[in-house]
Structures are given as structure tokens and as C-alpha cells.
Design a protein around this motif. Structure first.
Motif, PDB file in Angstrom:
ATOM      1  N   VAL A  53       0.805  -1.262   0.032  1.00 12.37           N
ATOM      2  CA  VAL A  53      -0.056   0.071  -0.028  1.00 12.37           C
ATOM      3  C   VAL A  53       0.767   1.111  -0.007  1.00 12.37           C
ATOM      4  CG1 VAL A  53      -1.650   1.433   1.382  1.00 12.37           C
ATOM      5  CG2 VAL A  53      -2.115  -1.050   1.079  1.00 12.37           C
ATOM      6  N   LEU A  54       1.851   1.252   0.918  1.00 12.04           N
ATOM      7  CA  LEU A  54       2.557   2.436   1.001  1.00 12.04           C
ATOM      8  C   LEU A  54       3.733   2.703  -0.202  1.00 12.04           C
ATOM      9  CD1 LEU A  54       3.725   2.423   4.643  1.00 12.04           C
ATOM     10  CD2 LEU A  54       2.167   3.771   3.725  1.00 12.04           C
ATOM     11  N   ILE A  55       4.348   1.774  -0.677  1.00 12.45           N
ATOM     12  CA  ILE A  55       4.965   1.833  -1.961  1.00 12.45           C
ATOM     13  C   ILE A  55       4.129   1.918  -2.932  1.00 12.45           C
ATOM     14  CG2 ILE A  55       6.919   0.666  -3.387  1.00 12.45           C
ATOM     15  CD1 ILE A  55       7.960  -0.621  -0.637  1.00 12.45           C
ATOM     16  N   GLY A  56       3.232   1.287  -3.238  1.00  9.58           N
ATOM     17  CA  GLY A  56       2.432   1.587  -4.452  1.00  9.58           C
ATOM     18  C   GLY A  56       1.775   2.904  -4.546  1.00  9.58           C
ATOM     19  N   ALA A  57       1.359   3.693  -3.389  1.00  9.19           N
ATOM     20  CA  ALA A  57       0.841   4.979  -3.290  1.00  9.19           C
ATOM     21  C   ALA A  57       1.848   5.768  -3.802  1.00  9.19           C
ATOM     22  CB  ALA A  57       0.399   5.219  -1.984  1.00  9.19           C
ATOM     23  N   ALA A  58       3.035   5.700  -3.102  1.00  9.41           N
ATOM     24  CA  ALA A  58       4.400   6.429  -3.227  1.00  9.41           C
ATOM     25  C   ALA A  58       4.681   6.523  -4.863  1.00  9.41           C
ATOM     26  CB  ALA A  58       5.326   6.000  -2.363  1.00  9.41           C
ATOM     27  N   TYR A  59       4.445   5.206  -5.643  1.00  7.08           N
ATOM     28  CA  TYR A  59       5.056   5.242  -6.905  1.00  7.08           C
ATOM     29  C   TYR A  59       3.944   5.815  -7.644  1.00  7.08           C
ATOM     30  CZ  TYR A  59       5.306   3.162 -11.714  1.00  7.08           C
ATOM     31  OH  TYR A  59       5.288   3.068 -12.864  1.00  7.08           O
ATOM     32  N   PHE A  60       2.644   5.930  -7.620  1.00  3.18           N
ATOM     33  CA  PHE A  60       1.762   6.554  -8.226  1.00  3.18           C
ATOM     34  C   PHE A  60       1.643   7.886  -8.076  1.00  3.18           C
ATOM     35  CE2 PHE A  60       0.222   2.127  -8.853  1.00  3.18           C
ATOM     36  CZ  PHE A  60       0.145   2.100 -10.232  1.00  3.18           C
ATOM     37  N   THR A  62      13.422   7.944 -17.175  1.00  5.25           N
ATOM     38  CA  THR A  62      13.033   8.403 -15.838  1.00  5.25           C
ATOM     39  C   THR A  62      11.829   7.362 -15.516  1.00  5.25           C
ATOM     40  OG1 THR A  62      13.588  10.519 -16.712  1.00  5.25           O
ATOM     41  CG2 THR A  62      11.602  10.247 -14.963  1.00  5.25           C
ATOM     42  N   ARG A  63      11.258   6.842 -16.348  1.00  5.11           N
ATOM     43  CA  ARG A  63       9.814   6.037 -16.069  1.00  5.11           C
ATOM     44  C   ARG A  63      10.351   4.649 -15.672  1.00  5.11           C
ATOM     45  NH1 ARG A  63       4.865   7.573 -19.124  1.00  5.11           N
ATOM     46  NH2 ARG A  63       5.272   9.309 -20.146  1.00  5.11           N
ATOM     47  N   ILE A  64      11.486   4.083 -16.222  1.00  2.10           N
ATOM     48  CA  ILE A  64      12.015   3.052 -15.981  1.00  2.10           C
ATOM     49  C   ILE A  64      12.717   2.991 -14.523  1.00  2.10           C
ATOM     50  CG2 ILE A  64      14.023   1.329 -16.389  1.00  2.10           C
ATOM     51  CD1 ILE A  64      11.664   0.479 -17.825  1.00  2.10           C
ATOM     52  N   ALA A  65      13.313   4.189 -14.233  1.00  4.30           N
ATOM     53  CA  ALA A  65      14.028   4.351 -12.821  1.00  4.30           C
ATOM     54  C   ALA A  65      12.821   4.516 -11.684  1.00  4.30           C
ATOM     55  CB  ALA A  65      14.715   5.509 -13.060  1.00  4.30           C
ATOM     56  N   THR A  66      11.979   5.101 -11.942  1.00  2.44           N
ATOM     57  CA  THR A  66      10.854   5.194 -10.993  1.00  2.44           C
ATOM     58  C   THR A  66      10.128   3.855 -10.746  1.00  2.44           C
ATOM     59  OG1 THR A  66      10.325   7.355 -11.929  1.00  2.44           O
ATOM     60  CG2 THR A  66       8.677   6.438 -10.348  1.00  2.44           C
ATOM     61  N   LEU A  67       9.782   3.119 -11.824  1.00  2.00           N
ATOM     62  CA  LEU A  67       9.400   1.790 -11.624  1.00  2.00           C
ATOM     63  C   LEU A  67      10.538   0.858 -10.742  1.00  2.00           C
ATOM     64  CD1 LEU A  67       7.043  -0.107 -12.077  1.00  2.00           C
ATOM     65  CD2 LEU A  67       8.154  -0.692 -14.315  1.00  2.00           C
ATOM     66  N   ALA A  68      11.746   0.802 -11.312  1.00  2.00           N
ATOM     67  CA  ALA A  68      12.582   0.062 -10.773  1.00  2.00           C
ATOM     68  C   ALA A  68      12.901   0.457  -9.136  1.00  2.00           C
ATOM     69  CB  ALA A  68      14.160   0.155 -11.311  1.00  2.00           C
ATOM     70  N   VAL A  69      12.924   1.744  -8.682  1.00  2.02           N
ATOM     71  CA  VAL A  69      12.801   2.056  -7.332  1.00  2.02           C
ATOM     72  C   VAL A  69      11.686   1.443  -6.561  1.00  2.02           C
ATOM     73  CG1 VAL A  69      12.336   4.184  -5.798  1.00  2.02           C
ATOM     74  CG2 VAL A  69      14.150   4.245  -7.661  1.00  2.02           C
ATOM     75  N   ALA A  70      10.496   1.511  -7.208  1.00  2.61           N
ATOM     76  CA  ALA A  70       9.429   0.780  -6.461  1.00  2.61           C
ATOM     77  C   ALA A  70       9.468  -0.431  -6.191  1.00  2.61           C
ATOM     78  CB  ALA A  70       8.107   1.094  -7.248  1.00  2.61           C
ATOM     79  N   LEU A  71       9.920  -1.282  -7.382  1.00  5.20           N
ATOM     80  CA  LEU A  71      10.271  -2.677  -7.208  1.00  5.20           C
ATOM     81  C   LEU A  71      11.564  -3.039  -6.214  1.00  5.20           C
ATOM     82  CD1 LEU A  71       9.397  -3.659 -11.034  1.00  5.20           C
ATOM     83  CD2 LEU A  71       7.805  -3.879  -8.904  1.00  5.20           C
ATOM     84  N   GLY A  72      12.457  -2.216  -6.698  1.00  2.00           N
ATOM     85  CA  GLY A  72      13.401  -2.544  -5.677  1.00  2.00           C
ATOM     86  C   GLY A  72      13.013  -2.220  -4.018  1.00  2.00           C
ATOM     87  N   SER A  73      12.362  -1.260  -4.043  1.00  2.00           N
ATOM     88  CA  SER A  73      11.795  -1.131  -2.422  1.00  2.00           C
ATOM     89  C   SER A  73      11.114  -2.426  -1.752  1.00  2.00           C
ATOM     90  CB  SER A  73      11.158   0.086  -2.466  1.00  2.00           C
ATOM     91  OG  SER A  73      11.583   1.276  -2.770  1.00  2.00           O
ATOM     92  N   LEU A  74      10.199  -2.945  -2.861  1.00  5.60           N
ATOM     93  CA  LEU A  74       9.424  -4.016  -2.234  1.00  5.60           C
ATOM     94  C   LEU A  74      10.280  -5.381  -2.087  1.00  5.60           C
ATOM     95  CD1 LEU A  74       6.358  -3.881  -4.781  1.00  5.60           C
ATOM     96  CD2 LEU A  74       6.617  -3.495  -2.208  1.00  5.60           C
TER      97      LEU A  74
END
Length: 142
Positions: A16-23, A40-52
């Protein structure tokens, strides 16, 4: 608290927290720039998935270091709770993928479809682990 219950709570909260932060980050980036670059788009997605991945790995490391790493086979009650939670998550995921696969390509394309698919996966995982965590707290009757 059982290790499976602890992981279900941690994973639900992290999703919930990481998904909300990503969007939120995606929305802010789209408002700030007219056209975002691929990196930029790939880096944002990679940060979210890496955080998970860090959250899941950290929880497993904590379980290993605390001495509770011994695997215990799930009993009948846990298998029933997981099966029911998986059924709910399956319906959520299928609804999301039907929208992403059959509706979104006609109106939108590219990264909007990626964001829709990511949202569907997050929603299904939240339903699965959230209902599993609640089942450990309240229990489910057959």
C-alpha cells in the motif's frame, strides 16, 4: 504472532505505501514535465520494485536472524485460508487484467497500460495478503 501472519501484515502495508508512493511520484512527474523520458519512467518503476524487494528480503533476514527460520509446513487451516485468499486475489487480478488487456489499448497506450497492470498486481496482492492477515486474526469458518 506467527511468521506467516507477520509477513502478510508487513507485505500488505509495504504494498500500500510503496504503491501509493509510486503512483504519486508518477503523477507529480507527469505534471512537472510534458514528456517524460524512458529512463525516468524505468527508474521510477525500478525504485518501487526494488523497495518491495528490500522489504521482502529484510523480513526474511529478520526471520533468519531471530532464529525462526525453521520451515514448518502449513497445517490444514493455513492451507484453507491461503486458498480462499488466493481465490479473492485471482478475481481481482483477472478483473484488472481484463481492463488492461481489452479496454485500455483502445483509448490509451504505452506506459498507461504498464501502470494499469502494475496497479492490478498490487491490488491483487493487497487483497491476498490482507485477507490472509485478517484470517489469522479472526479466523475463517468453512
Amino acid at each position: 504472532m506467527l511468521p506467516r501472519e507477520r509477513f502478510a501484515w508487513i507485505w500488505t502495508i509495504a504494498l500500500v505505501l510503496i504503491g501509493a508512493a509510486y503512483f504519486i511520484a508518477v503523477a507529480v512527474q507527469q505534471q512537472a514535465h510534458a514528456e517524460l523520458g524512458f529512463l525516468t519512467r524505468i527508474a521510477t518503476l525500478a525504485v518501487a520494485l526494488g523497495s518491495l524487494a528490500v522489504v521482502a528480503g529484510g523480513e526474511r533476514l529478520f526471520a533468519l536472524l531471530s532464529g525462526r527460520h525453521r520451515y514448518e509446513a502449513p497445517d490444514e487451516r493455513e492451507r484453507f485460508m491461503d486458498a480462499r485468499a488466493s481465490t479473492y486475489a485471482y478475481y481481482v487480478l483477472m478483473a484488472g487484467m481484463l481492463i488492461v488487456g481489452f479496454v485500455m489499448p483502445f483509448g490509451r497506450g504505452g506506459w498507461d497500460i504498464v501502470h494499469g497492470a502494475f496497479l492490478a498486481v498490487i491490488a491483487a496482492e493487497v487483497v491476498h495478503h490482507g485477507s490472509l492477515a485478517l484470517a489469522y486474526r479472526r479466523g475463517w469458518r468453512v
